[in-house]
Design a protein around this motif. Sequence first.
Motif, PDB file in Angstrom:
ATOM      1  N   LYS A 143     -11.329   3.853 -10.195  1.00 29.51           N
ATOM      2  CA  LYS A 143     -11.804   3.254  -8.942  1.00 29.51           C
ATOM      3  C   LYS A 143     -10.651   2.686  -8.123  1.00 29.51           C
ATOM      4  O   LYS A 143     -10.659   2.761  -6.892  1.00 29.51           O
ATOM      5  CB  LYS A 143     -12.832   2.156  -9.235  1.00 29.51           C
ATOM      6  N   ILE A 144      -9.663   2.119  -8.808  1.00 24.92           N
ATOM      7  CA  ILE A 144      -8.512   1.554  -8.095  1.00 24.92           C
ATOM      8  C   ILE A 144      -7.753   2.661  -7.368  1.00 24.92           C
ATOM      9  O   ILE A 144      -7.346   2.509  -6.213  1.00 24.92           O
ATOM     10  CB  ILE A 144      -7.578   0.812  -9.076  1.00 24.92           C
ATOM     11  N   TYR A 174     -10.191  11.853 -10.881  1.00 22.13           N
ATOM     12  CA  TYR A 174     -10.553  11.050  -9.716  1.00 22.13           C
ATOM     13  C   TYR A 174     -11.535  11.809  -8.825  1.00 22.13           C
ATOM     14  O   TYR A 174     -11.443  13.026  -8.686  1.00 22.13           O
ATOM     15  CB  TYR A 174      -9.293  10.681  -8.921  1.00 22.13           C
ATOM     16  N   GLU A 214      -8.988   5.640  -6.526  1.00 23.42           N
ATOM     17  CA  GLU A 214      -9.854   6.199  -5.485  1.00 23.42           C
ATOM     18  C   GLU A 214      -9.863   5.316  -4.243  1.00 23.42           C
ATOM     19  O   GLU A 214      -9.874   5.817  -3.113  1.00 23.42           O
ATOM     20  CB  GLU A 214     -11.267   6.367  -6.045  1.00 23.42           C
ATOM     21  N   GLN A 215      -9.830   4.011  -4.432  1.00 23.83           N
ATOM     22  CA  GLN A 215      -9.765   3.089  -3.294  1.00 23.83           C
ATOM     23  C   GLN A 215      -8.429   3.223  -2.564  1.00 23.83           C
ATOM     24  O   GLN A 215      -8.355   3.060  -1.346  1.00 23.83           O
ATOM     25  CB  GLN A 215      -9.966   1.656  -3.776  1.00 23.83           C
ATOM     26  N   TYR A 239      -6.692   5.988  -2.146  1.00 23.86           N
ATOM     27  CA  TYR A 239      -6.735   7.175  -1.287  1.00 23.86           C
ATOM     28  C   TYR A 239      -7.866   7.104  -0.260  1.00 23.86           C
ATOM     29  O   TYR A 239      -7.769   7.712   0.811  1.00 23.86           O
ATOM     30  CB  TYR A 239      -6.872   8.437  -2.136  1.00 23.86           C
ATOM     31  N   GLY A 240      -8.931   6.405  -0.603  1.00 24.33           N
ATOM     32  CA  GLY A 240     -10.004   6.191   0.358  1.00 24.33           C
ATOM     33  C   GLY A 240     -11.112   7.217   0.349  1.00 24.33           C
ATOM     34  O   GLY A 240     -12.281   6.877   0.482  1.00 24.33           O
ATOM     35  N   SER A 241     -10.773   8.487   0.201  1.00 28.67           N
ATOM     36  CA  SER A 241     -11.786   9.540   0.223  1.00 28.67           C
ATOM     37  C   SER A 241     -11.272  10.763  -0.528  1.00 28.67           C
ATOM     38  O   SER A 241     -10.057  10.945  -0.671  1.00 28.67           O
ATOM     39  CB  SER A 241     -12.119   9.938   1.665  1.00 28.67           C
ATOM     40  N   TYR A 277       0.811  -1.221   0.000  1.00 33.07           N
ATOM     41  CA  TYR A 277       0.000   0.000   0.000  1.00 33.07           C
ATOM     42  C   TYR A 277       0.843   1.269   0.000  1.00 33.07           C
ATOM     43  O   TYR A 277       0.638   2.166  -0.825  1.00 33.07           O
ATOM     44  CB  TYR A 277      -0.927  -0.014   1.223  1.00 33.07           C
TER      45      TYR A 277
END
Length: 301
Positions: free
Chosen positions: A183-184, A132, A186-187, A189-191, A98
Amino acid sequence: MRKKLYHLCISSPEIMFRVPADYYQGINRACLAAHTYETELLAYAFMSNHFHIIAKTNNPSGYISSIRNGYTKWFNHKYCRKGSLGTRSFHAVTLVGYEHTLEAVTYVLRNAVHHKVNSYPSGYPFCSARYYFIKELGIQNQYVPINGWDEQRKVLSIKKKLPKGYILDKTGLLVQENILKTKIVEQLYGSPRKFMFYMNKLSGEEKVLLQVESWMGKKAHELLENNKLANSNRISDVDVCQYIDLWLKKNKKGAPYTALSVQEKLNLGRLLKRKGVGSTQAARCLALDPVSKIKILAVNA
């Protein structure tokens, strides 16, 4: 074979992308090659003499070669140029975990800020930062599609029709929302809030580079303290190249920069120097060898 996530980069001592249409062509090539090589394109930043890509693929060499070869052929035809473009080798780092991935994506999206070309990632038109969290941030991108195959082929300089779902906008850029794996990212960073936070801070890679690049002196220390130093008066490579093209149109009947002799390039480089362009930048935009920048410094020669 299972796909791996990579940070890919190609650089060049010569300008690779001179005007916006060149950047769009490079980005389009990356998108089309992603379809050909079943590659997931996550993020990118195209600068004047290099580009960064974050992609998930099982064939990084084939993917990057497809971009390089297709773009070089197009670039050489446009500018009446011969030979390869960019270094023969390319940078490829496998991203594991990560933190490693987050640092790499952040570095790529902030590349224009790192090079002081723009003060904020989403304000730079040749990187993917503006795609994003567009719904959450209230961004509404509007497009005017080019539907005719003849016009698409003319803009993209390709023989095959566009893959299903690919749309070409009238600007000459493929609609990115249909291609990027947003989406990858965005996931990752989370928000939106966390994404905005990282876009405003230095990535780990930037900090390491600043520590190594001691020649930056005082500015390096200021940047390490997260002070913004974007210089609005800086002349970009695009500005310089567009000035060169205008000069060629006025003085050389629109001939490409490759038609100039070395002496003509040196004279034009000195003109640029008097206008505030650095000798290294002038030499780069005129495709002169590094030694020539010393001659450009002799403004009155």
